[in-house]
Design a protein around this motif. Structure first.
Motif, mmCIF file in Angstrom:
data_model
loop_
_atom_site.group_PDB
_atom_site.id
_atom_site.type_symbol
_atom_site.label_atom_id
_atom_site.label_comp_id
_atom_site.label_asym_id
_atom_site.label_seq_id
_atom_site.Cartn_x
_atom_site.Cartn_y
_atom_site.Cartn_z
ATOM 1 N N LYS A 1 -12.769 -0.873 7.232
ATOM 2 C CA LYS A 1 -13.274 -0.024 6.156
ATOM 3 C C LYS A 1 -12.356 -0.139 4.951
ATOM 4 C CE LYS A 1 -14.487 4.153 6.963
ATOM 5 N NZ LYS A 1 -14.436 5.566 7.416
ATOM 6 N N THR A 2 -12.936 -0.086 3.778
ATOM 7 C CA THR A 2 -12.120 -0.086 2.573
ATOM 8 C C THR A 2 -11.504 1.286 2.369
ATOM 9 O OG1 THR A 2 -14.132 0.369 1.287
ATOM 10 C CG2 THR A 2 -13.403 -1.926 1.445
ATOM 11 N N LEU A 3 -10.411 1.315 1.633
ATOM 12 C CA LEU A 3 -9.629 2.535 1.445
ATOM 13 C C LEU A 3 -10.032 3.226 0.150
ATOM 14 C CD1 LEU A 3 -6.191 0.948 2.374
ATOM 15 C CD2 LEU A 3 -7.546 2.474 3.823
ATOM 16 N N HIS A 4 -10.381 4.518 0.267
ATOM 17 C CA HIS A 4 -10.738 5.313 -0.900
ATOM 18 C C HIS A 4 -10.171 6.717 -0.740
ATOM 19 C CE1 HIS A 4 -13.546 2.163 -2.131
ATOM 20 N NE2 HIS A 4 -13.984 2.144 -0.883
ATOM 21 N N ASN B 1 -9.682 -6.449 3.673
ATOM 22 C CA ASN B 1 -10.255 -5.635 4.755
ATOM 23 C C ASN B 1 -11.730 -5.949 4.968
ATOM 24 O OD1 ASN B 1 -7.795 -4.433 5.068
ATOM 25 N ND2 ASN B 1 -8.368 -2.463 4.165
ATOM 26 N N HIS B 2 -12.436 -6.219 3.882
ATOM 27 C CA HIS B 2 -13.870 -6.500 3.972
ATOM 28 C C HIS B 2 -14.126 -7.743 4.832
ATOM 29 C CE1 HIS B 2 -18.054 -6.943 2.773
ATOM 30 N NE2 HIS B 2 -17.791 -8.204 2.424
ATOM 31 N N ASN C 1 -8.327 -4.009 -0.075
ATOM 32 C CA ASN C 1 -9.723 -3.694 0.273
ATOM 33 C C ASN C 1 -10.560 -4.969 0.386
ATOM 34 O OD1 ASN C 1 -9.598 -0.935 0.583
ATOM 35 N ND2 ASN C 1 -10.093 -0.475 -1.554
ATOM 36 N N TYR D 1 -8.790 2.871 11.459
ATOM 37 C CA TYR D 1 -9.023 1.765 10.527
ATOM 38 C C TYR D 1 -8.759 0.409 11.176
ATOM 39 C CZ TYR D 1 -10.159 4.140 6.197
ATOM 40 O OH TYR D 1 -10.818 4.845 5.227
ATOM 41 N N ASP E 1 -12.042 9.579 1.025
ATOM 42 C CA ASP E 1 -12.232 9.576 2.475
ATOM 43 C C ASP E 1 -11.134 10.324 3.219
ATOM 44 O OD1 ASP E 1 -14.511 8.050 2.141
ATOM 45 O OD2 ASP E 1 -13.421 6.141 2.309
ATOM 46 N N VAL F 1 -4.288 -1.774 -3.868
ATOM 47 C CA VAL F 1 -5.425 -1.263 -3.096
ATOM 48 C C VAL F 1 -6.640 -2.192 -3.202
ATOM 49 C CG1 VAL F 1 -6.959 0.697 -2.716
ATOM 50 C CG2 VAL F 1 -4.616 1.089 -3.461
ATOM 51 N N ASP F 2 -6.954 -2.656 -4.399
ATOM 52 C CA ASP F 2 -8.158 -3.486 -4.581
ATOM 53 C C ASP F 2 -8.060 -4.797 -3.797
ATOM 54 O OD1 ASP F 2 -9.256 -1.579 -6.207
ATOM 55 O OD2 ASP F 2 -8.554 -2.491 -8.065
ATOM 56 N N LEU G 1 0.871 -1.177 0.000
ATOM 57 C CA LEU G 1 0.000 0.000 0.000
ATOM 58 C C LEU G 1 0.904 1.220 0.000
ATOM 59 C CD1 LEU G 1 -2.995 0.982 0.299
ATOM 60 C CD2 LEU G 1 -2.505 1.208 2.741
#
Length: 338
Positions: free
Chosen positions: A69-72, A63-64, A60, A130, A75, A56-57, A45
């Motif tokens: 929380k997913t990273l965007h 993380n789910h 994420n 997070y 945010d 990132v995908d 990351l």
């Protein structure tokens, strides 16, 4: 000499500092590396001044499952502000080339260091939120478990190892801070009493000491009956035959047998190893540097994985124990390269 003014050398260095601030915008500032058995190549990351990069995908998706929380990018309002801050620092450094006031350079350095502290606090807050604010309805819930990555350095998170360190942009900023610090102290009253050569030597010694003191190559105690071997996955229950490696990133890999450590290193040659440790056979769960240990090898030595190798920190004790086994004395290099 007017010490409120800065010399030509400092002006040249300020041009370099200005370039470093602007160049840092092109590269990631920070990186968090994640390693796990199911991801042998690792996941990364990367945090830029204005975006998130790397895997990132995939992260994420992981993380789910654990409720993070997913990273965007949207945010994080910091991404809208930080690029302008570095442009400001770059222009500030450039203006000091023409203003040529040491007080201005001190203000620039102080402001940048303050920004660094605030950025570190914000990064810790981001990691904490997070890592702790988890969805209670997630697919994987471990009571009491948090997934906060380290601010800097290594941390184990379930079966993932997380390593947090500056990336290229971050190192450029660190270099900029070092140069600014050099400009300030090199033009101050007390430094003018010393020769440039002495000042340079002192600076090199200081930064060399800082670098080496930050490295982590100390043994991490093995938790008997809790830790598992990173090669054969067996529980480590005997404190006389185990071993451990510490990578250059500070991660510890633990083994129930010296032969397991050797086999692991052969099968994972890409790992950069900072130190090897082995259990002292004459003591209980005491790790000693493998490079200075004395070894015995024999089929009569019944180690957990039948490696038949034991280590000692004292040669006299090794010789005394060998009266029982009548084993072969071997060196660490012969073990590692066998």
């Amino acid at each position: 000499m007017n010490i409120s003014k800065i010399p030509v050398l400092s002006k040249v260095l300020l041009l370099v500092v200005s370039g470093l601030f602007f160049s840092s915008l092109l590269f990631p500032m920070w990186r968090i590396e994640l390693t796990a058995p199911q991801y042998p190549e690792g996941l990364v990351l990367q945090l830029y001044a204005n975006k998130i990069g790397g895997d990132v995908d995939i992260i994420n998706g992981l993380n789910h499952y654990i409720g993070m929380k997913t990273l965007h990018k949207e945010d994080f309002p910091e991404f809208q502000i930080i690029p302008y801050i570095f442009v400001f620092f770059g222009l500030f450094a450039l203006s000091m080339v023409f203003v040529a006031k040491r007080k201005g350079v001190i203000i620039l350095l102080s402001t940048f260091l303050l920004f660094g502290v605030l950025a570190g606090v914000d990064f810790y807050r981001w990691n904490y939120e997070y890592g702790h604010n988890l969805d209670p309805n997630a697919a994987i819930v471990v009571p009491g478990m948090a997934y906060q990555p380290p601010l800097i350095g290594y941390k184990q998170l379930l079966n993932f190892g997380a390593y947090s360190i500056p990336d290229i942009g971050g190192w450029l900023l660190i270099l900029a801070a070092i140069i600014l610090f050099f400009i300030v102290i090199n033009d101050s009253k007390w430094v003018l009493k010393f020769s440039i050569r002495k000042t340079t030597v002192v600076c090199l010694l200081f930064f060399s000491f800082t670098f080496f003191s930050c490295s982590n190559s100390n043994a991490i105690p093995i938790n008997l009956n809790k830790d598992n071997c990173d090669y054969c996955s067996m529980g480590i229950s005997d404190g006389q035959f185990g071993s451990e490696i510490i990578t250059e990133k500070g991660r510890a890999y633990k083994f129930d047998d010296i032969i397991c450590m050797v086999n692991y290193c052969k099968e994972n040659p890409k790992n950069s190893i900072a130190a090897y440790f082995v259990h002292d056979y004459s003591k209980q769960n005491i790790l000693i540097p493998a490079s200075s240990a004395y070894f015995l090898s024999s089929d009569a030595i019944h180690s957990p994985m039948r490696g038949g190798i034991i280590a000692f920190s004292n040669e006299n004790i090794k010789n005394e124990v060998n009266k029982k086994y009548k084993a072969k004395t071997i060196t660490w290099n012969s073990i590692l390269n066998n």
